[in-house]
Design a protein around this motif. Structure first.
Motif, short mmCIF file in Angstrom:
data_model
loop_
_atom_site.label_atom_id
_atom_site.label_comp_id
_atom_site.label_asym_id
_atom_site.label_seq_id
_atom_site.Cartn_x
_atom_site.Cartn_y
_atom_site.Cartn_z
N ALA A 1 0.84 -1.20 0.00
CA ALA A 1 0.00 0.00 0.00
C ALA A 1 0.87 1.25 0.00
CB ALA A 1 -0.92 0.01 1.21
N HIS A 2 0.51 2.19 -0.85
CA HIS A 2 1.22 3.47 -0.94
C HIS A 2 0.75 4.33 0.22
CE1 HIS A 2 2.88 7.13 -2.50
NE2 HIS A 2 3.26 6.55 -3.63
N ARG A 3 1.65 4.76 1.05
CA ARG A 3 1.30 5.51 2.27
C ARG A 3 1.29 7.02 2.07
NH1 ARG A 3 -1.25 1.61 4.91
NH2 ARG A 3 0.03 -0.25 5.02
N GLY A 4 1.61 7.52 0.88
CA GLY A 4 1.68 8.96 0.68
C GLY A 4 0.59 9.53 -0.19
N LEU A 5 -0.52 8.81 -0.34
CA LEU A 5 -1.58 9.23 -1.26
C LEU A 5 -2.47 10.31 -0.65
CD1 LEU A 5 -2.70 5.71 -2.51
CD2 LEU A 5 -1.02 7.27 -3.55
N THR A 6 -3.19 11.00 -1.51
CA THR A 6 -4.19 11.96 -1.07
C THR A 6 -5.25 11.26 -0.25
OG1 THR A 6 -3.80 13.14 -3.16
CG2 THR A 6 -5.72 13.80 -1.86
N GLN A 7 -5.68 10.09 -0.72
CA GLN A 7 -6.67 9.25 -0.03
C GLN A 7 -6.34 7.80 -0.32
OE1 GLN A 7 -10.52 10.49 -1.66
NE2 GLN A 7 -11.27 10.56 0.43
N LEU A 8 -6.53 6.93 0.67
CA LEU A 8 -6.37 5.50 0.47
C LEU A 8 -7.60 4.81 1.06
CD1 LEU A 8 -4.66 3.09 -0.49
CD2 LEU A 8 -3.66 3.02 1.81
N HIS A 9 -8.36 4.14 0.20
CA HIS A 9 -9.52 3.37 0.63
C HIS A 9 -9.06 1.92 0.78
CE1 HIS A 9 -12.52 6.52 -0.30
NE2 HIS A 9 -11.67 6.83 -1.27
N VAL A 10 -9.27 1.34 1.95
CA VAL A 10 -8.96 -0.07 2.17
C VAL A 10 -10.28 -0.82 2.16
CG1 VAL A 10 -7.93 -1.77 3.72
CG2 VAL A 10 -6.91 0.52 3.52
N VAL A 11 -10.39 -1.79 1.26
CA VAL A 11 -11.62 -2.55 1.08
C VAL A 11 -11.35 -4.02 1.39
CG1 VAL A 11 -12.60 -0.93 -0.59
CG2 VAL A 11 -11.19 -2.83 -1.39
N GLU A 12 -12.41 -4.82 1.41
CA GLU A 12 -12.29 -6.21 1.83
C GLU A 12 -11.99 -7.19 0.70
OE1 GLU A 12 -12.00 -7.02 4.99
OE2 GLU A 12 -12.25 -4.87 5.40
N SER A 13 -12.27 -6.83 -0.55
CA SER A 13 -12.08 -7.79 -1.63
C SER A 13 -11.73 -7.09 -2.94
CB SER A 13 -13.36 -8.61 -1.83
OG SER A 13 -14.38 -7.78 -2.38
N MET A 14 -11.28 -7.88 -3.90
CA MET A 14 -10.99 -7.35 -5.23
C MET A 14 -12.27 -6.83 -5.88
SD MET A 14 -7.78 -7.45 -5.78
CE MET A 14 -7.44 -7.46 -7.53
N HIS A 15 -13.40 -7.49 -5.62
CA HIS A 15 -14.67 -7.03 -6.20
C HIS A 15 -15.02 -5.64 -5.66
CE1 HIS A 15 -15.48 -10.71 -8.30
NE2 HIS A 15 -15.28 -11.41 -7.19
N GLU A 16 -14.84 -5.45 -4.35
CA GLU A 16 -15.11 -4.13 -3.76
C GLU A 16 -14.14 -3.09 -4.31
OE1 GLU A 16 -15.75 -3.84 0.54
OE2 GLU A 16 -16.04 -6.02 0.52
N ARG A 17 -12.90 -3.50 -4.51
CA ARG A 17 -11.90 -2.58 -5.06
C ARG A 17 -12.35 -2.05 -6.41
NH1 ARG A 17 -5.86 -4.53 -6.82
NH2 ARG A 17 -4.75 -2.78 -5.90
N LYS A 18 -12.72 -2.95 -7.31
CA LYS A 18 -13.13 -2.51 -8.65
C LYS A 18 -14.38 -1.65 -8.59
CE LYS A 18 -12.98 -6.67 -10.38
NZ LYS A 18 -13.09 -7.79 -11.32
N ALA A 19 -15.34 -2.04 -7.78
CA ALA A 19 -16.57 -1.26 -7.67
C ALA A 19 -16.29 0.15 -7.17
CB ALA A 19 -17.57 -1.96 -6.75
N LYS A 20 -15.41 0.28 -6.18
CA LYS A 20 -15.08 1.60 -5.63
C LYS A 20 -14.32 2.44 -6.66
CE LYS A 20 -14.95 4.54 -2.22
NZ LYS A 20 -16.20 5.16 -1.74
N MET A 21 -13.39 1.83 -7.36
CA MET A 21 -12.64 2.55 -8.38
C MET A 21 -13.57 3.07 -9.48
SD MET A 21 -9.31 0.04 -8.54
CE MET A 21 -8.48 0.82 -9.92
N ILE A 22 -14.50 2.23 -9.89
CA ILE A 22 -15.45 2.62 -10.93
C ILE A 22 -16.35 3.75 -10.44
CG2 ILE A 22 -17.44 1.79 -12.25
CD1 ILE A 22 -15.88 -0.93 -12.43
#
Length: 194
Positions: A77-98
């Motif tokens: 995980a990149h610790r210097g981002l403007t925002q970092l969302h930590v999600v529970e699964s790859m499916h949640e990751r894609k949904a949040k990115m979209i």
């Protein structure tokens, strides 16, 4: 003209061979920051993902990462981002990115990059979203994939209108112009090739 304030960029946890892919990720990150476009990406500090994020941040841009919890403990995980969302699964990751994006770009990458890009294309084909999708075709990396799509049209597996969903450009400025000038074809829904 499509208004773009944030772009979801699909990219790899590897850098590929030679400097050209890292250079392409760096150029895209800087260009998006210069244009005031927030970068939404997979949240990692490695590969072209890390290069993209670092370049955008160094240029004063906004970078929003979305990463599954299982990958945060691997020092990915990149610790210097403007925002970092930590999600529970790859499916949640894609949904949040979209959810956070006004459009999509894929950098050269492997199976994960291709899978993410194919999913947003399919969603566009089905009318789930009407956002532009493009490939940063660094050094012709996506040439065979684009030829495959043309072959799928010729063989009756893909409608020409759906092939037109895939924009491509060799440099960030050209690709961003194509994304901004893209207009959805109106009400979309899947139907068989005629």
């Amino acid at each position: 003209m499509t208004t773009i304030t944030s772009l979801c960029v699909f990219c790899g946890s590897n850098t590929g061979r030679g400097p050209r892919y890292v250079d392409g990720a760096r150029r895209l990150g800087r260009h998006l920051a210069d244009e005031g476009i927030a970068v939404v990406y997979g949240g990692a500090s490695v590969g072209t993902m890390g290069t993209l994020a670092d370049a955008a941040l160094e240029a004063g841009g906004t970078v929003i990462g979305v990463i599954p919890r299982q990958q945060t403990g691997q020092e990915m995980a990149h610790r210097g981002l403007t925002q970092l969302h930590v999600v529970e699964s790859m499916h949640e990751r894609k949904a949040k990115m979209i959810e956070l994006a006004d459009g999509f770009i894929a950098l050269p990458g492997g199976l994960g990059t291709l899978e993410e890009f194919a999913e947003v294309l399919t969603w566009s084909q089905l009318g789930i979203h009407s956002l532009p999708t493009g490939l940063l075709d660094t050094d012709g990396y996506y040439g065979h994939f684009l030829a495959f799509l043309d072959h799928a049209v010729a063989e009756g597996f893909l409608r020409p209108a759906d092939r037109e969903l895939v924009l491509a450009g060799e440099d960030p400025a050209t690709l961003l112009d194509a994304l901004r000038n893209w207009e959805p074809a109106g009400e979309r829904q899947w139907r068989p090739v005629e």
